[in-house]
Design an enzyme around this catalytic site. Structure first.
Site, mmCIF file in Angstrom:
data_model
loop_
_atom_site.group_PDB
_atom_site.id
_atom_site.type_symbol
_atom_site.label_atom_id
_atom_site.label_comp_id
_atom_site.label_asym_id
_atom_site.label_seq_id
_atom_site.Cartn_x
_atom_site.Cartn_y
_atom_site.Cartn_z
ATOM 1 N N PHE A 41 44.517 33.005 30.344
ATOM 2 C CA PHE A 41 45.727 32.205 30.126
ATOM 3 C C PHE A 41 45.548 30.748 30.529
ATOM 4 C CE2 PHE A 41 49.921 30.666 31.627
ATOM 5 C CZ PHE A 41 50.631 30.783 30.439
ATOM 6 N N TYR A 71 33.208 49.837 35.909
ATOM 7 C CA TYR A 71 33.097 49.013 34.712
ATOM 8 C C TYR A 71 32.124 49.672 33.747
ATOM 9 C CZ TYR A 71 35.030 45.416 37.878
ATOM 10 O OH TYR A 71 35.789 44.710 38.781
ATOM 11 N N HIS A 73 36.803 49.572 46.058
ATOM 12 C CA HIS A 73 37.532 48.962 44.946
ATOM 13 C C HIS A 73 39.044 49.005 45.167
ATOM 14 C CE1 HIS A 73 36.558 48.106 40.442
ATOM 15 N NE2 HIS A 73 37.461 47.266 40.913
#
Length: 375
Positions: free
Chosen positions: A251, A96, A166
């Site tokens: 969403f 990130y 990850h």
């Protein structure tokens, strides 16, 4: 992985009752409702690791979906505010930023580091010094150990509370990865470990080699894939589950509809669940959440997060945000509870909505469900 693992994925190739922490895992597939007295100060167990009932994904604190750069001081305020409200579980990754989000988190928690749990992740091909992203994955044991040294510096800490792989490296046996993590544990640099989006055989092999604390994968009303097998295996093995993207990349909050257009580089633009052919159908979930929000005097985000937490006492969502209002809204989910009949009703209503479209583009989805090679 915060609200999503989007920053960690190549785009073009390149939140229980206060007693829940003491509750053993129900039988696989069982459902546990949250207690009405639940607050964010309540705790849950991921394996043997105690965390707040909701975490914070800090993935986008170095950049947003809109490709803007948030105020660093603002991100520190969000991290501090979360802590002041009882949140103790922060999720980052070397990918990130890359690297920059770990720096922001390390700066943000510096004054209360020993009172929180920091999770981060290795495994993408990230240059150890520059943070430049290369193709594919790297989980060679020597690389893992060097990557952790960089993480410790960026996070301003002497140990990582929870370190995930990850994504599974198809070139490295998971037993070799476990061996590297065990060495780091012996040195006190890593306390717990976990896997993200792995194949089920790899999950079992990893846990046999070195007991896992948590599995992190996408899970929400919009993507219920873990219900097929992963959650039952976690229940069987006593492994906690950490859903990334618990609000369906925004969403489920009602922030996206058929008129939404995404910024260049926003992975949602190439997720077919959000294309015009599918989104109108999938909005049935948003309408369902709005109805339950009115019924429970909550918000859609709180209902969506509380629904996840109600599924099992060892599920800890990690919604990510760069907006203070969203943080405060999300943290209120721990105060939403469902009576048994309510949860059954809601579960049935969610199951009745068959989401159309895929959760990720094929090139990104290919990194999920991978099995590590045998030794």
């Amino acid at each position: 992985m915060g609200a999503a693992t989007l920053a960690a994925l190549p785009l073009t190739g390149a939140l229980a009752a206060s007693t829940a922490a003491a509750t053993p895992h129900p039988a696989p597939g069982g459902v546990a409702a949250t207690d009405a007295s639940a607050t964010l100060a309540s705790r849950r167990l991921l394996g043997k690791l105690e965390v707040s009932s909701l975490g914070l994904g800090v993935q986008n604190m170095s950049r947003t979906y809109q490709t803007t750069i948030p105020s660093r001081a603002g991100m520190h305020r969000i991290i501090r505010t979360a802590f002041d409200h009882g949140l103790t579980f922060y999720d980052a990754a070397e990918a990130y930023g890359p690297h920059e989000v770990e720096r922001i988190l390390g700066e943000g928690v510096a004054s209360f580091r020993n009172e929180v749990v920091i999770a981060t992740k290795f495994g993408w091909n990230i240059d150890l010094e520059s943070g430049a992203r290369g193709p594919g994955l790297v989980s060679r044991p020597a690389h893992i150990k060097l990557a952790v040294e960089g993480m410790l510096k960026r996070l301003r800490t002497d140990r990582i509370d929870l370190l995930y792989q990850h994504r599974v490296d198809p070139q490295v046996p998971i037993e070799d990865v476990a061996g590297a993590i065990k060495d780091l544990m012996t040195e006190g640099k890593v306390l717990h470990w976990g896997l993200c989006e792995m194949g089920l055989k790899t999950l079992r092999r990893a846990h046999a080699a070195l007991p896992l604390t948590a599995v992190q994968s996408e899970y929400s009303m919009l993507w219920r894939g873990p219900e097929q097998e992963v959650l039952s295996v976690c229940g069987e093995l006593g492994i906690g589950f950490v859903p990334w993207s618990p609000l369906g990349v925004g969403f489920l909050t009602g922030a996206i509809d058929g008129r939404t257009r995404f910024a260049e580089g926003d992975i949602r633009a190439i997720e077919t669940r959000f294309n015009p052919d599918n989104i109108e159908h999938n909005l049935a979930l948003v309408k369902l959440l709005a109805a339950w929000a009115e019924r429970k005097q909550a918000t859609p985000a709180r209902i969506a997060l509380a629904w996840l937490m109600a599924q099992q006492p060892w599920i800890v969502p990690i919604p990510g945000t760069t907006q203070m209002a969203h943080l405060l809204d999300n943290m209120g989910a721990a105060g939403v509870s469902f009576h048994g009949s309510e949860l059954r009703e809601l579960n049935a209503a969610v199951a009745a909505v068959v989401v159309q479209g895929e959760r990720l583009p094929p090139a990104v989805q290919a990194y999920s469900g991978v099995e590590a090679p045998l030794r």
